[in-house]
Design a protein around this motif. Structure first.
Motif, PDB file in Angstrom:
ATOM      1  N   HIS A 116       0.593  -3.164   1.557  1.00 20.75           N
ATOM      2  CA  HIS A 116       0.479  -2.822   2.961  1.00 20.75           C
ATOM      3  C   HIS A 116       1.146  -3.909   3.792  1.00 20.75           C
ATOM      4  O   HIS A 116       1.443  -4.987   3.306  1.00 20.75           O
ATOM      5  N   ASP A 117       1.380  -3.607   5.040  1.00 21.58           N
ATOM      6  CA  ASP A 117       2.121  -4.537   5.884  1.00 21.58           C
ATOM      7  C   ASP A 117       1.211  -5.599   6.486  1.00 21.58           C
ATOM      8  O   ASP A 117      -0.007  -5.535   6.382  1.00 21.58           O
ATOM      9  N   GLN A 118       1.836  -6.569   7.131  1.00 13.32           N
ATOM     10  CA  GLN A 118       1.078  -7.670   7.712  1.00 13.32           C
ATOM     11  C   GLN A 118       0.155  -7.194   8.831  1.00 13.32           C
ATOM     12  O   GLN A 118      -0.919  -7.748   9.010  1.00 13.32           O
ATOM     13  N   GLU A 119       0.567  -6.182   9.546  1.00 18.39           N
ATOM     14  CA  GLU A 119      -0.270  -5.663  10.631  1.00 18.39           C
ATOM     15  C   GLU A 119      -1.590  -5.126  10.076  1.00 18.39           C
ATOM     16  O   GLU A 119      -2.657  -5.394  10.620  1.00 18.39           O
ATOM     17  N   ALA A 127      -0.457 -11.423  -1.830  1.00 18.48           N
ATOM     18  CA  ALA A 127       0.744 -12.236  -2.070  1.00 18.48           C
ATOM     19  C   ALA A 127       2.002 -11.402  -1.863  1.00 18.48           C
ATOM     20  O   ALA A 127       2.993 -11.881  -1.309  1.00 18.48           O
ATOM     21  N   GLN A 128       1.954 -10.167  -2.301  1.00 17.87           N
ATOM     22  CA  GLN A 128       3.098  -9.267  -2.117  1.00 17.87           C
ATOM     23  C   GLN A 128       3.339  -9.024  -0.626  1.00 17.87           C
ATOM     24  O   GLN A 128       4.476  -9.059  -0.159  1.00 17.87           O
ATOM     25  N   THR A 129       2.284  -8.803   0.121  1.00 22.13           N
ATOM     26  CA  THR A 129       2.400  -8.568   1.560  1.00 22.13           C
ATOM     27  C   THR A 129       2.885  -9.814   2.291  1.00 22.13           C
ATOM     28  O   THR A 129       3.725  -9.733   3.183  1.00 22.13           O
ATOM     29  N   LEU A 130       2.347 -10.962   1.890  1.00 20.40           N
ATOM     30  CA  LEU A 130       2.655 -12.218   2.584  1.00 20.40           C
ATOM     31  C   LEU A 130       3.909 -12.909   2.071  1.00 20.40           C
ATOM     32  O   LEU A 130       4.420 -13.818   2.723  1.00 20.40           O
ATOM     33  N   GLY A 131       4.357 -12.522   0.890  1.00 23.42           N
ATOM     34  CA  GLY A 131       5.523 -13.156   0.297  1.00 23.42           C
ATOM     35  C   GLY A 131       5.241 -14.554  -0.224  1.00 23.42           C
ATOM     36  O   GLY A 131       6.157 -15.356  -0.399  1.00 23.42           O
ATOM     37  N   SER A 132       3.967 -14.844  -0.486  1.00 23.41           N
ATOM     38  CA  SER A 132       3.592 -16.180  -0.953  1.00 23.41           C
ATOM     39  C   SER A 132       2.265 -16.123  -1.699  1.00 23.41           C
ATOM     40  O   SER A 132       1.240 -15.739  -1.124  1.00 23.41           O
ATOM     41  N   ILE A 134      -5.581 -17.991   2.247  1.00 21.27           N
ATOM     42  CA  ILE A 134      -6.238 -17.104   3.219  1.00 21.27           C
ATOM     43  C   ILE A 134      -7.476 -16.454   2.615  1.00 21.27           C
ATOM     44  O   ILE A 134      -8.526 -16.372   3.274  1.00 21.27           O
ATOM     45  N   LEU A 135      -7.388 -16.027   1.390  1.00 18.96           N
ATOM     46  CA  LEU A 135      -8.553 -15.445   0.717  1.00 18.96           C
ATOM     47  C   LEU A 135      -9.704 -16.451   0.692  1.00 18.96           C
ATOM     48  O   LEU A 135     -10.845 -16.127   1.051  1.00 18.96           O
ATOM     49  N   SER A 136      -9.411 -17.673   0.321  1.00 24.35           N
ATOM     50  CA  SER A 136     -10.440 -18.718   0.258  1.00 24.35           C
ATOM     51  C   SER A 136     -10.996 -19.054   1.635  1.00 24.35           C
ATOM     52  O   SER A 136     -12.208 -19.271   1.787  1.00 24.35           O
ATOM     53  N   LYS A 139      -2.256 -18.234  12.695  1.00 26.69           N
ATOM     54  CA  LYS A 139      -1.186 -19.247  12.842  1.00 26.69           C
ATOM     55  C   LYS A 139      -0.393 -19.399  11.549  1.00 26.69           C
ATOM     56  O   LYS A 139       0.814 -19.566  11.562  1.00 26.69           O
ATOM     57  N   GLN A 140      -1.098 -19.304  10.418  1.00 27.21           N
ATOM     58  CA  GLN A 140      -0.427 -19.404   9.124  1.00 27.21           C
ATOM     59  C   GLN A 140       0.474 -18.207   8.871  1.00 27.21           C
ATOM     60  O   GLN A 140       1.455 -18.305   8.139  1.00 27.21           O
ATOM     61  N   LEU A 141       0.135 -17.068   9.458  1.00 28.45           N
ATOM     62  CA  LEU A 141       0.899 -15.842   9.235  1.00 28.45           C
ATOM     63  C   LEU A 141       2.166 -15.770  10.089  1.00 28.45           C
ATOM     64  O   LEU A 141       2.998 -14.908   9.866  1.00 28.45           O
TER      65      LEU A 141
END
Length: 184
Positions: free
Chosen positions: A79-82, A136-141, A148-150, A181-183
């Motif tokens: 899914h997308d970042q939104e 990770a797939q959505t965020l590219g990292s 973020i999960l943690s 901010k990280q996103l």
């Protein structure tokens, strides 16, 4: 009186649902088999026709609840970042904080899972890694996904530890702000 196989499955599902709610609200280790069964209107002796042990029930709860959390948090497909940001907003909300039985199993049961047997911990690892991979797939990292999960889980755990709704809200809002901010 003999019950159908469907009745037994329905009773097992009611027990799982009720026990999961109790575990996420009160902790699994604090509730006995008799209380778990009483919550669905049955005697403690009937428990063993559904599960061989309380540990087996815990494993089933963890599997069921983490799969549901995975679905809610977007672990089934990209899914997308939104969409991820909407998910994070719901996760870091007072509604989620105040209703552990209806929310994510990770902050509610994480400490008990960590003390559980290898099978339960491995099962949890598999499901959490699936969530991580989707994010990770959505965020590219991969690193950002773990971070973020943690942060989400930690913020919810810390906020639930406190009594003051104002401070709880500050923790959730601050965490959400820093994650956004990280996103960027």
């Amino acid at each position: 009186m003999r019950y159908s196989a469907g009745h037994k499955q329905e009773t097992r599902e009611r027990l799982l649902q009720s026990s999961a709610g109790q575990a996420k609200n009160e902790g699994f280790s604090t509730v006995g088999v008799d209380a778990l069964m009483k919550a669905i209107g049955l005697s403690g002796g009937a428990f063993y026709s559904h599960f061989a042990s309380k540990d087996e029930l815990f494993g089933s709860i963890v599997e069921r609840e983490l799969k549901q959390s995975l679905e809610r948090l977007g672990g089934h497909g990209q899914h997308d970042q939104e969409k991820l940001q909407r998910c994070l907003q719901q996760y870091l909300s007072m509604a989620h904080l105040q209703q552990p039985a209806a929310g994510c199993a990770i902050p509610a049961l994480g400490a008990e899972i960590s003390r559980g047997g290898v099978e339960v911990r491995q099962q949890s690892e598999n499901l959490i890694c699936r969530l991580h991979q989707a994010w990770a797939q959505t965020l590219g990292s991969e690193s950002l996904a773990w971070s973020i999960l943690s942060q989400c889980v930690g913020a919810l755990v810390v906020a639930r530890m406190l009594v003051s709704p104002d401070i709880q809200q500050q923790i959730l809002a601050s965490s959400h702000e820093q994650i956004l901010k990280q996103l960027q």
